[in-house]
Write a protein that holds these residues in place. Structure first.
Motif, PDB file in Angstrom:
ATOM      1  N   LYS A 115       0.832  -1.200   0.000  1.00 25.08           N
ATOM      2  CA  LYS A 115       0.000   0.000   0.000  1.00 25.08           C
ATOM      3  C   LYS A 115       0.873   1.260   0.000  1.00 25.08           C
ATOM      4  N   ALA A 116       1.943   1.248   0.780  1.00 22.81           N
ATOM      5  CA  ALA A 116       2.841   2.405   0.844  1.00 22.81           C
ATOM      6  C   ALA A 116       3.552   2.612  -0.494  1.00 22.81           C
ATOM      7  N   ARG A 117       4.005   1.507  -1.123  1.00 23.49           N
ATOM      8  CA  ARG A 117       4.678   1.624  -2.430  1.00 23.49           C
ATOM      9  C   ARG A 117       3.721   2.139  -3.495  1.00 23.49           C
ATOM     10  N   MET A 161       1.738   6.390  -7.100  1.00 24.65           N
ATOM     11  CA  MET A 161       0.655   7.243  -7.591  1.00 24.65           C
ATOM     12  C   MET A 161       0.964   8.719  -7.338  1.00 24.65           C
ATOM     13  N   THR A 162       1.602   9.033  -6.217  1.00 22.07           N
ATOM     14  CA  THR A 162       1.993  10.411  -5.936  1.00 22.07           C
ATOM     15  C   THR A 162       2.969  10.900  -7.009  1.00 22.07           C
ATOM     16  N   LYS A 163       3.930  10.057  -7.379  1.00 22.10           N
ATOM     17  CA  LYS A 163       4.883  10.425  -8.429  1.00 22.10           C
ATOM     18  C   LYS A 163       4.178  10.599  -9.762  1.00 22.10           C
ATOM     19  N   ALA A 196       2.223  14.207 -14.023  1.00 30.12           N
ATOM     20  CA  ALA A 196       1.112  14.731 -14.820  1.00 30.12           C
ATOM     21  C   ALA A 196       0.976  16.242 -14.629  1.00 30.12           C
ATOM     22  N   GLU A 197       1.140  16.710 -13.405  1.00 34.77           N
ATOM     23  CA  GLU A 197       1.066  18.148 -13.146  1.00 34.77           C
ATOM     24  C   GLU A 197       2.194  18.887 -13.871  1.00 34.77           C
TER      25      GLU A 197
END
Length: 129
Positions: free
Chosen positions: A33-35, A40-42, A47-48
């Motif tokens: 879950k942490a990975r 997803m944060t990266k 994308a931003e």
């Protein structure tokens, strides 16, 4: 009596093993879950940055005068959907605008035309008259 003590010790060992496996499974689940959260944060950050880059390029095009868009507005990106959400119940711009034609059960399905065979084409070109 020793049979009962041996069975009890074996049962205790199995219960301990089951608890250890459950703890290991939970730990692995938390690590996964942490990975995935980190991944997803990266992805969101990438994308931003991509959207920011596209907007900067569009602004540079407009400022330098080589843009074909003369409205002076920023072009929409793949992440922005102009018009979506302007009105309550509004359909997104990619939604079909017309309803599909209802199919009649009495009407037989249309058959696609078959391409003429190679022999038929040869006969047309080798026609003596």
């Amino acid at each position: 009596m020793t049979d009962i003590a041996g069975m009890k010790a074996e049962l205790d060992g199995l219960v301990r093993e089951q608890a250890d496996r459950r703890a290991l499974r939970e730990q692995q689940g938390e690590e996964i879950k942490a990975r995935s959260h980190e991944y997803m944060t990266k992805q969101v950050q990438a994308a931003e940055r991509y959207v920011t880059h596209l907007r900067e390029v569009a602004q540079r095009k407009t400022k330098s005068g080589w843009s074909t868009d003369r409205s002076g507005q920023e072009p929409a990106s793949a992440f922005d959907d102009p018009g979506y959400g302007d009105e309550p119940g509004a359909a997104p711009s990619f939604a079909p605008t017309s309803t599909p034609r209802p199919v009649s059960r009495e009407e037989p399905p249309r058959r696609a035309r078959r391409a003429p065979s190679a022999e038929a084409e040869e006969d047309e070109f080798n026609n003596p008259w």
